[in-house]
Write a protein that holds these residues in place. Structure first.
Motif, PDB file in Angstrom:
ATOM      1  N   ASP A 174      -5.850  -6.325 -18.720  1.00 49.16           N
ATOM      2  CA  ASP A 174      -5.263  -5.170 -18.186  1.00 49.16           C
ATOM      3  C   ASP A 174      -5.683  -3.882 -18.971  1.00 49.16           C
ATOM      4  O   ASP A 174      -5.723  -2.972 -18.153  1.00 49.16           O
ATOM      5  CB  ASP A 174      -3.845  -5.342 -17.810  1.00 49.16           C
ATOM      6  N   ASP A 178      -0.767  -2.457 -17.106  1.00 53.71           N
ATOM      7  CA  ASP A 178      -1.417  -2.736 -15.784  1.00 53.71           C
ATOM      8  C   ASP A 178      -1.552  -1.628 -14.875  1.00 53.71           C
ATOM      9  O   ASP A 178      -1.624  -1.845 -13.678  1.00 53.71           O
ATOM     10  CB  ASP A 178      -0.988  -4.111 -15.207  1.00 53.71           C
ATOM     11  N   ARG A 197      -0.770  -2.165  -6.100  1.00 50.52           N
ATOM     12  CA  ARG A 197      -2.065  -2.825  -5.959  1.00 50.52           C
ATOM     13  C   ARG A 197      -1.329  -4.401  -5.733  1.00 50.52           C
ATOM     14  O   ARG A 197      -1.332  -5.159  -6.797  1.00 50.52           O
ATOM     15  CB  ARG A 197      -2.981  -2.869  -7.039  1.00 50.52           C
ATOM     16  N   TRP A 198      -1.405  -4.779  -4.241  1.00 49.11           N
ATOM     17  CA  TRP A 198      -0.834  -6.289  -4.127  1.00 49.11           C
ATOM     18  C   TRP A 198      -1.807  -7.209  -4.306  1.00 49.11           C
ATOM     19  O   TRP A 198      -3.353  -6.969  -4.133  1.00 49.11           O
ATOM     20  CB  TRP A 198      -0.534  -6.297  -2.508  1.00 49.11           C
ATOM     21  N   PRO A 199      -1.494  -8.502  -4.655  1.00 49.37           N
ATOM     22  CA  PRO A 199      -2.406  -9.655  -4.724  1.00 49.37           C
ATOM     23  C   PRO A 199      -3.065  -9.889  -3.428  1.00 49.37           C
ATOM     24  O   PRO A 199      -2.635  -9.343  -2.231  1.00 49.37           O
ATOM     25  CB  PRO A 199      -1.363 -10.773  -4.922  1.00 49.37           C
ATOM     26  N   ASP A 235      -2.671   3.279 -10.023  1.00 48.24           N
ATOM     27  CA  ASP A 235      -2.713   1.895  -9.031  1.00 48.24           C
ATOM     28  C   ASP A 235      -2.146   0.749 -10.043  1.00 48.24           C
ATOM     29  O   ASP A 235      -2.513   0.478 -11.091  1.00 48.24           O
ATOM     30  CB  ASP A 235      -4.175   1.592  -8.472  1.00 48.24           C
ATOM     31  N   HIS A 236      -0.677   0.381  -9.572  1.00 49.03           N
ATOM     32  CA  HIS A 236      -0.115  -0.500 -10.439  1.00 49.03           C
ATOM     33  C   HIS A 236      -0.102  -1.748  -9.781  1.00 49.03           C
ATOM     34  O   HIS A 236      -0.005  -2.229  -8.695  1.00 49.03           O
ATOM     35  CB  HIS A 236       1.160  -0.129 -10.482  1.00 49.03           C
ATOM     36  N   LYS A 237      -0.655  -2.855 -10.621  1.00 48.72           N
ATOM     37  CA  LYS A 237      -0.894  -4.420 -10.175  1.00 48.72           C
ATOM     38  C   LYS A 237       0.411  -5.077  -9.953  1.00 48.72           C
ATOM     39  O   LYS A 237       1.503  -4.839 -11.082  1.00 48.72           O
ATOM     40  CB  LYS A 237      -1.825  -5.109 -11.070  1.00 48.72           C
ATOM     41  N   HIS A 243       2.031  -8.626  -9.820  1.00 48.16           N
ATOM     42  CA  HIS A 243       1.595 -10.033  -9.717  1.00 48.16           C
ATOM     43  C   HIS A 243       2.193 -10.864  -8.590  1.00 48.16           C
ATOM     44  O   HIS A 243       3.209 -10.628  -8.344  1.00 48.16           O
ATOM     45  CB  HIS A 243       1.855 -10.539 -11.222  1.00 48.16           C
TER      46      HIS A 243
END
Length: 313
Positions: A29, A104, A136-138, A233-235, A237
């Motif tokens: 990440d 991330d 940032r969605w899965p 943009d934030h992942k 999980h």
């Protein structure tokens, strides 16, 4: 606020912003983060500081390879903890502002330029500048237990989503999360840095050291501003889009709130209010809806009470 056009010019070699990225066992990440960030830093008065917060050897080896990047420094800590890592970063930084980026969180194009420009518009009484955080969605988010369409505002904040428009003073209703936030370094120093008993450590979901710092600084008379101009943009999980994860995260936020109460009288008064509300929240959560999120309010209360009555030790 100051006009950016009339802001003083920064001489070469004098960073305006020290960008601090704390990481624990998420080296890949970090690579995506710095790959997006470093090209923006060329010729700009910024520095990047990556804090390896006691990562495992395989991740530590990946991070060591970052040392060759111009404008980036790496600090290794043998004791984990986000707050501890962020403290090490701001103490090493030379910038007027300390920018926190999650490992991330991937800064969008123009992040550096916009952060510098908006920091220049902050007067000396403004100590906090929060930025926009887009989730940032899965890929399979729609099929998960709680898809994004069923998340209410409280759940989105627990997932570090800050997606509002404008550039404005938010001191009375502060917003912002540590995934994308700037603090004035001199003020952080004066307040002794982030509380290491509050920040996340390993799999423990207790976080909020930046939120507690915001509360403390506003209480001391400083201002907080928000800008949608510098964006990450934030992942998110997949394991976080569950009722169990969000409930435990809400309980940990309750613990963090308790730590922010300064006197025993304040703690007891808050606990009484929460105890009174628990039966009603427990009943209402049966018919819960995303806009209400009674189960998150209930678990927040339970977290504060759990911490308050936990045995010392």
């Amino acid at each position: 606020m100051q006009d950016a056009k009339n802001a003083p010019k920064i001489g070469p070699g004098a960073p305006v912003i020290s960008i601090v990225i704390a990481t624990h066992n998420r080296s890949h990440d970090v690579l995506e983060n710095v790959d997006a960030l470093l090209p923006q830093c060329v010729g700009e008065p910024v520095e990047v500081i990556v804090i390896d917060s006691a990562s495992a050897p395989t991740h530590a080896e990946v991070l060591r390879n970052l040392k060759g990047h111009e404008g980036l420094s790496l600090i290794r800590l043998d004791e984990p903890g986000v707050a501890r890592a962020r403290n090490a970063g701001f103490k090493a930084g030379k910038g007027e502002w300390i920018a926190l980026l999650d490992d991330d969180a991937v800064p969008r194009l123009g992040w550096v330029e916009a952060a510098i420009a908006h920091a220049a518009r902050c007067d000396v009484q403004t100590a906090i500048l929060a930025g926009r955080v887009i989730p940032r969605w899965p890929d399979d988010a729609g099929s998960l237990e709680i898809p994004p369409s069923r998340l209410g505002p409280r759940a989105r904040l627990l997932l570090s989503v800050v997606d509002e428009d404008g550039f404005r003073d938010t001191t009375d209703h502060p917003i912002g999360v540590g995934a994308n936030m700037l603090f004035r370094r001199s003020v952080l120093e004066a307040h002794g840095g982030f509380d290491v008993t509050t920040g996340r450590v390993g799999s423990n979901l207790a976080s909020g050291e930046e939120a507690q710092m915001m509360t403390d600084l506003i209480g001391a008379g400083y201002r907080c501003w928000y800008s949608d101009a510098f964006v990450v943009d934030h992942k998110v999980h997949a394991g976080r889009l569950t009722r169990a994860w969000l409930a435990e995260r809400a309980r940990k936020e309750g613990e963090v709130e308790l730590r922010g109460l300064k006197t025993q009288g304040q703690k007891v008064a808050r606990a009484i209010k929460m105890l009174i509300a628990i039966p009603m929240l427990a009943a209402l959560q049966i018919l819960d809806r995303p806009e209400h999120e009674y189960y998150l309010r209930l678990n927040h209360n339970l977290g504060l009470l759990r911490k308050l009555f936990a045995p010392a030790g």
